[in-house]
Design a protein around this motif. Structure first.
Motif, mmCIF file in Angstrom:
data_model
loop_
_atom_site.group_PDB
_atom_site.id
_atom_site.type_symbol
_atom_site.label_atom_id
_atom_site.label_comp_id
_atom_site.label_asym_id
_atom_site.label_seq_id
_atom_site.Cartn_x
_atom_site.Cartn_y
_atom_site.Cartn_z
ATOM 1 N N SER A 1 6.758 1.812 13.332
ATOM 2 C CA SER A 1 6.651 2.152 11.862
ATOM 3 C C SER A 1 5.602 1.163 11.057
ATOM 4 C CB SER A 1 7.890 2.166 11.587
ATOM 5 O OG SER A 1 8.745 3.029 12.048
ATOM 6 N N VAL A 2 5.151 1.798 10.067
ATOM 7 C CA VAL A 2 4.280 1.025 9.374
ATOM 8 C C VAL A 2 4.912 1.211 7.779
ATOM 9 C CG1 VAL A 2 2.080 0.754 8.159
ATOM 10 C CG2 VAL A 2 2.208 1.385 10.381
ATOM 11 N N VAL A 3 5.317 -0.134 7.331
ATOM 12 C CA VAL A 3 6.158 -0.143 6.003
ATOM 13 C C VAL A 3 5.146 -0.522 4.953
ATOM 14 C CG1 VAL A 3 7.904 -1.195 4.590
ATOM 15 C CG2 VAL A 3 8.130 -0.706 6.944
ATOM 16 N N SER A 4 4.568 0.263 4.169
ATOM 17 C CA SER A 4 3.244 0.035 3.235
ATOM 18 C C SER A 4 3.767 0.017 1.731
ATOM 19 C CB SER A 4 2.127 0.805 3.304
ATOM 20 O OG SER A 4 2.589 2.367 3.258
ATOM 21 N N LYS A 5 5.330 0.558 1.461
ATOM 22 C CA LYS A 5 5.541 0.599 0.156
ATOM 23 C C LYS A 5 7.283 0.195 0.189
ATOM 24 C CE LYS A 5 5.492 5.664 0.751
ATOM 25 N NZ LYS A 5 5.155 6.741 0.289
ATOM 26 N N ASP A 6 7.930 -0.132 -0.818
ATOM 27 C CA ASP A 6 9.104 -0.367 -1.072
ATOM 28 C C ASP A 6 10.075 0.603 -0.478
ATOM 29 O OD1 ASP A 6 8.193 -2.598 -2.432
ATOM 30 O OD2 ASP A 6 9.138 -2.216 -4.293
ATOM 31 N N ILE A 7 11.091 -0.082 0.109
ATOM 32 C CA ILE A 7 12.249 0.837 0.546
ATOM 33 C C ILE A 7 13.406 0.322 -0.184
ATOM 34 C CG2 ILE A 7 13.910 1.040 2.455
ATOM 35 C CD1 ILE A 7 11.373 0.735 4.557
ATOM 36 N N ASN A 8 13.870 1.370 -1.227
ATOM 37 C CA ASN A 8 15.185 0.931 -2.008
ATOM 38 C C ASN A 8 16.396 1.471 -1.647
ATOM 39 O OD1 ASN A 8 13.066 -0.509 -3.875
ATOM 40 N ND2 ASN A 8 12.403 1.679 -4.486
#
Length: 170
Positions: A143-150
């Protein structure tokens, strides 16, 4: 003092091949000296080889498990919470290139990455600069995490999307 010695040695050497070999050796020694505290940290459990760049900017707030071939670049800063598991081949990169409407500016954009408690990062996953991952989160493999995970849950894909939440027992 170390930098003065390094600079003096580099100026004294005139041949390019020798200069490159010595520069690589000095960089390895420099990384070893400043990674020593990280390697000796009793909260870090490693299961193979991994690469740390700019390790002085990596903060560990609890137990961390690092598997084989993990790459962490701490140039912009990386904060790892308690009970973080980083699976084989995962990359945490706190730097990137700036882009404008005409293309790349050839300048680096360094932003801190914050990873909460009880987070598992799957094999081959990539976490990009400036991202915050909340506690109780699983990032799927590749997976590619490119933005916040809230919100806590299971996230997969490129870019990541939530596929499942968690039921909390009280």
């Amino acid at each position: 003092m170390v930098m003065v010695i390094i600079t003096t040695v580099m100026r004294a050497i005139s041949k390019m091949r020798i200069r490159n070999k010595i520069a690589n050796l000095i960089n390895k020694i420099y990384e070893y000296i400043f990674c020593y505290d990280f390697f000796k940290n009793p909260n870090v459990k490693s299961y193979g080889r991994y690469v740390l760049k700019n390790s002085l900017n990596i903060t560990i707030k609890g137990k961390v498990h690092i598997n084989d071939y993990v790459y962490i670049n701490g140039l912009g800063g990386v904060v790892l919470g308690d009970n973080v598991i980083i699976s084989a081949g995962a990359k945490i990169i706190s730097t990137g290139l700036l882009v404008n409407k005409y293309g790349f500016l050839n300048e680096h954009d360094n932003k801190k990455i914050k990873i909460g408690n009880n987070v598992q990062i799957g094999a081959g996953a990539i976490v990009l600069s400036g991202v915050r991952i909340c506690s109780n989160t699983i990032i799927g493999a590749a997976s590619v995490v490119s933005k916040d995970i809230n919100e806590p849950g299971v996230y997969v894909g490129a870019p990541v999307r939530k596929i499942r939440g968690f039921i909390h027992e009280e």
